[in-house]
Design an enzyme around this catalytic site. Structure first.
Site, PDB file in Angstrom:
ATOM      1  N   CYS A  18       0.562  -4.689 -17.290  1.00 56.89           N
ATOM      2  CA  CYS A  18       1.772  -4.887 -18.088  1.00 56.89           C
ATOM      3  C   CYS A  18       2.228  -6.343 -17.991  1.00 56.89           C
ATOM      4  CB  CYS A  18       2.895  -3.955 -17.616  1.00 56.89           C
ATOM      5  SG  CYS A  18       3.451  -4.314 -15.926  1.00 56.89           S
ATOM      6  N   CYS A  21       3.015  -7.602 -14.597  1.00 53.76           N
ATOM      7  CA  CYS A  21       1.854  -8.040 -13.816  1.00 53.76           C
ATOM      8  C   CYS A  21       1.542  -9.505 -14.114  1.00 53.76           C
ATOM      9  CB  CYS A  21       0.638  -7.172 -14.158  1.00 53.76           C
ATOM     10  SG  CYS A  21       0.830  -5.417 -13.765  1.00 53.76           S
ATOM     11  N   CYS A  84     -33.642 -23.438  13.259  1.00 57.68           N
ATOM     12  CA  CYS A  84     -32.761 -23.188  14.400  1.00 57.68           C
ATOM     13  C   CYS A  84     -31.385 -22.779  13.888  1.00 57.68           C
ATOM     14  CB  CYS A  84     -32.649 -24.419  15.296  1.00 57.68           C
ATOM     15  SG  CYS A  84     -31.802 -25.809  14.514  1.00 57.68           S
ATOM     16  N   CYS A  87     -29.566 -25.223  11.682  1.00 59.75           N
ATOM     17  CA  CYS A  87     -29.941 -25.193  10.259  1.00 59.75           C
ATOM     18  C   CYS A  87     -29.103 -24.162   9.515  1.00 59.75           C
ATOM     19  CB  CYS A  87     -31.418 -24.850  10.109  1.00 59.75           C
ATOM     20  SG  CYS A  87     -32.553 -26.035  10.842  1.00 59.75           S
ATOM     21  N   ASP A 501     -12.049  14.987  11.269  1.00 54.02           N
ATOM     22  CA  ASP A 501     -11.506  15.986  10.362  1.00 54.02           C
ATOM     23  C   ASP A 501     -12.227  17.300  10.668  1.00 54.02           C
ATOM     24  OD1 ASP A 501     -10.297  17.171   8.015  1.00 54.02           O
ATOM     25  OD2 ASP A 501     -12.253  16.919   7.069  1.00 54.02           O
ATOM     26  N   ASP A 697     -14.783  13.496   5.586  1.00 54.77           N
ATOM     27  CA  ASP A 697     -15.658  13.626   4.413  1.00 54.77           C
ATOM     28  C   ASP A 697     -14.911  13.757   3.093  1.00 54.77           C
ATOM     29  OD1 ASP A 697     -14.650  16.288   4.865  1.00 54.77           O
ATOM     30  OD2 ASP A 697     -16.294  17.020   3.608  1.00 54.77           O
ATOM     31  N   ASP A 701      -9.248  12.173   3.498  1.00 56.77           N
ATOM     32  CA  ASP A 701      -9.561  11.454   4.731  1.00 56.77           C
ATOM     33  C   ASP A 701      -9.599   9.941   4.531  1.00 56.77           C
ATOM     34  OD1 ASP A 701      -9.899  13.803   6.254  1.00 56.77           O
ATOM     35  OD2 ASP A 701     -11.922  14.057   5.466  1.00 56.77           O
TER      36      ASP A 701
END
Length: 829
Positions: A18, A21, A84, A87, A501, A697, A701
């Site tokens: 909108c 925003c 190394c 680098c 859970d 799951d 959660d």
């Protein structure tokens, strides 16, 4: 994000809906110090900005805080030429400086760079160019099929063999004479020492010019730019030995009396030993990505596609969504899809970590890369290419392997100053020997300074963390545990508690009818009649209990009567009329409210009871239960044995939650918790016990998964839960949590071992190389031994990390349901 010739840039913003925003986004950007005029367009969701002196991270941070982040892309590059940790730091700094880059991580062990860039502003070509300007060739990342590692090993072996062939005669001519005086006298009496030195000079020069040229081609320019690295140390050390020796051979009059000697063998052997170390390192590093390559190798090159003319062999790259595959016994599935015909056991062990094959039939989802068993299947393709579960897993593991852990920060800070410090120590060593050593001081100063330069290379420090991460996360993937974020390794290793859970995490998440008992004489004499009446009321319900009752009726093949005047009674149950009779179905409190007397029936506590009444009289008792996962009790016991506090945080009722917890040995239970309250419960657990992990799951959660120090999602759960988690347990087995903690802890132990070795080794041997033991022993550390010791340090770190490949699971998983298991959800990196 794009940039115009007038230096104005355009960002694509997310979340704008909108005019308000627009105002907030403009205000957020305008608050960034140094920024010019800002204009935000709602229609195309773009912000036009004159960046002025504002930095890319500052603009993105302001937008994220306002809730309108600029759209970002992930770009991954393969980087060559890194030798190394210094680098890796230089490449990372060069990439991070490219306008539009918001995050850059370079992995020395994997030879990759992982970048986040503002959409369109920094392209892959821009980043490749930046890496190459820093001196490191780069290309867009391709999946590690093993060819790149094999080419690197072949190149390293070829350079090592050439150097070895050229160095062996030098070593024999010079060093054998020191060990066996008779050989020295024989050389002097035959070809003469001048000729011997000349042969050594020619061969040593060939070693430095051909197999050793990269040390000079890369190291000296970086010294000139003020960015010395490992190549610089080797170039200076071997070059100093060669230059001194050449003066001794061609212009001995320029050297002080008594100092004429050649060190061609040191220059050549230094290069040869370091090239040998790089070959061993390349071989070991190639094995660190073996888990990824094994996953990629699961995909077949071709597939049998069902056509009107019969099955047709077709390259996997040409498969399209909707194609029907014919999968004979013993053949790998080429793509994700749904079984349309046939039934067979499928080996999904490399995807889920579960060893037991699972039965798949019509309507079941199958995953590309898994192996068909004894029956022929027809599978309709649902995902191909990068959208398949296997490709997403590969991408997820690669991203985790490229991560920087907090524990690595110390090594990064040390490496940043280490090489310049070594150059300083070498210079001081030279000066100290020249001023304090007895005559002839020059050879002693040369040997000590060269030894310091060679032995102090920080390769082992740069390899210590990333190699362990690569091997550890790869092994975890083989066990069915995917670390979506590498930092979760360190976080999970440090947790003090883990909360689960209940439904779908500790239990199967698929409630089933466990008890069916007719009661009284109101249509209560027939089990099928009681079940049919209950199912008729629940037919349109999406509640798990209702679905369990309907599924039981369907399993018996019952014909359900028509229900009319249906009414949901929130918190109580359902009511309806069937065949002119008033039917009630619900909890005990519904029957009590209606004045219906109920018999006493023993309750296991874990079951959810449902009562059926017909015309005001009790007719039946049903109980629905969500089975505990087979490995849940063992997993909880194993976690407690690891010293972790185990808790349950669930939205289910207090009674069933307590009953399940008692069976599993969980004493901390928070039941009837709303999703937002789950997050608060995790916070309280952290405040009391310390860092906490949460495993779940479901959609509900997600807040707790995001709030926890480490979130673990069941791969069989919802996409939202997977997206909110740091770790995914693909098969959904609770044992995955035990194995995740086990892998994390063992990997962190491995990293600490590597870091200790790298720091202690370099710290201890630099003074030895500088000659602190000379007053006691009368000997200096040879540059050749210094080169061998330096190579040994890196090989030790890699070998130690590779031990994680043999890491056994802490707890073997148990198939969730005998014979048939739930397919893993797609996972998104």
């Amino acid at each position: 994000m794009t940039q115009t010739s007038s230096s104005r840039i355009h960002l694509t913003l997310d979340g704008m809906t909108c005019a308000g925003c627009v105002s907030r986004a403009e205000k957020a950007l305008s608050s960034v110090p140094g920024i010019g005029p800002v204009q935000v367009n709602l229609a195309n969701r773009r912000a036009t900005i004159d960046p002025g002196t504002a930095t890319t991270p500052a603009m993105q941070a302001a937008l994220q805080q306002a809730g309108y982040p600029a759209v970002e892309d992930d770009i991954r590059l393969d980087i060559d030429g890194m030798t190394c940790a210094g680098c890796a730091r230089r490449v990372q700094d060069a990439l991070a400086a490219v306008p539009g880059v918001t995050a850059a991580e370079v992995n020395f062990a994997a030879r990759t760079a992982q970048l986040r860039v503002l959409d369109g502003m920094a392209t892959a070509d821009d980043l490749v160019a930046a890496a190459e300007r820093a001196g490191y060739p780069a290309t867009p990342h391709v999946e590690d099929t093993g060819q790149r590692s094999a080419d690197e090993v072949d190149t390293a072996r070829r350079s090592m063999l050439i150097a070895l062939a050229l160095t062996a005669p030098i070593f024999l001519l010079e060093m054998t004479g020191h060990v066996v005086p008779a050989v020295h006298h024989w050389i002097a009496a035959t070809i003469g020492m001048e000729t011997s030195w000349t042969i050594q000079a020619v061969l040593a020069t060939a070693v430095l010019v051909f197999p050793g040229r990269d040390f000079y081609r890369l190291g000296l320019p970086r010294l000139i730019r003020g960015e010395p690295d490992m190549n610089t140390l080797v170039a200076l050390g071997s070059g100093a030995a060669w230059i001194f020796s050449t003066f001794a051979l061609l212009a001995p009059g320029l050297l002080p009396d008594g100092t004429r000697a050649v060190y061609y063998e040191a220059a050549a052997v230094i290069v040869t030993l370091i090239l040998t170390g790089r070959w061993l390192e390349a071989r070991a590093r190639g094995r660190t990505g073996a888990a990824i390559r094994r996953l990629i190798a699961l995909r077949p090159d071709t597939a049998l596609v069902d056509t009107p003319d019969g099955p047709e062999e077709r390259p996997v790259a040409r498969l399209r969504v909707g194609d029907v595959l014919v999968v004979p016994p013993g053949r790998s599935l080429a793509a994700d899809g749904q079984v349309t015909a046939g039934e067979s056991y499928i080996d999904e062990s490399m995807i889920t970590g579960e060893p037991a094959p699972v039965l798949r039939g019509p309507g079941d989802t199958v995953v590309g890369g898994t192996v068909n068993g004894s029956g022929t299947l027809r599978v309709r393709v649902a995902q191909v290419g990068a959208d398949t579960v296997l490709s997403r897993i590969v991408a997820m593991v690669e991203e985790a392997q490229g991560a920087h852990l907090p524990i690595q920060a110390l090594a990064d800070r040390v490496v940043r100053i280490f090489v310049p410090a070594v150059l300083g120590v070498a210079a001081l060593t030279w000066v100290a020997w020249m001023l304090l050593a007895p005559a002839p001081a020059l050879p002693h100063a040369l040997v000590a300074a060269i030894s310091v330069l060679i032995i102090a290379c920080p390769c082992a420090m740069g390899l210590a963390t990333p190699t362990s991460i690569m091997v550890g996360t790869g092994r975890a993937a083989e066990l069915g545990v995917l670390f979506r974020k590498g930092a979760a390794l360190e976080g999970l290793a440090g947790i003090r508690a883990i909360a689960f859970d209940k439904t779908g995490t500790l239990t199967e998440g698929r409630p089933t009818l466990t008890t069916l008992r007719p009661l009284g004489d109101a249509d209560g004499g027939d089990e099928n009649r009681v079940l049919a009446l209950a199912a008729a009321l629940e037919r349109s319900s999406d509640h798990p209990i209702g679905r369990a009752i309907v599924a039981a009726a369907e399993a018996r093949g019952l014909t359900l009567p028509e229900a009319t005047d249906e009414e949901a009674l929130p918190g109580y149950g359902l009511s309806a009329r069937i065949d002119g009779q008033a039917i009630l179905l619900g909890a005990r409190r519904l029957m009590t409210r209606e004045g219906i007397t109920l018999p006493e029936i023993p309750d296991s506590g874990a079951d959810t009871p449902v009562w059926l009444a017909v015309d005001g009289r009790i007719a039946g008792y049903l109980a629905v239960s969500d089975p505990i996962k087979p490995d849940a009790a063992r997993a909880v016991a194993a976690l407690r044995a690891e010293g972790l506090e185990v808790a349950m945080i669930t939205g289910d009722a207090e009674g069933p939650a307590r009953a399940i917890a008692d069976r599993l040995g969980i004493t901390r239970v928070a039941a009837e918790v709303l999703p937002g309250d789950k997050r608060d419960a995790v916070r309280r657990l952290r405040e009391e016990l310390g860092p906490v992990a949460f495993a779940g799951d479901g959609i509900n959660d997600a807040p707790a998964l995001a709030e926890a120090d480490v979130g673990l999602a069941m791969g069989t759960g919802t996409d939202i839960a997977v997206e909110a988690a740091d770790v995914v347990m693909v098969s959904g087995a609770v044992a995955g949590a035990v194995n995740a903690v086990h892998v994390a802890r063992r990997t962190l132990v491995n990293i600490r071992q590597n870091l200790f070795w790298a720091f202690a080794y370099n710290t201890a041997l630099i003074p030895v190389a500088a000659g602190v033991l000379y007053p006691l022993t009368g000997t200096l550390l040879s540059p050749m031994l210094a080169a061998g010791a330096m190579a040994l340090s890196s090989v030790f770190v890699l070998s130690n990390a590779l031990r994680l490949r043999a890491l056994a699971p802490a707890l073997a998983e148990t198939a969730t349901t005998p014979g048939r298991a739930t397919a893993p959800k797609e996972v998104t990196p």
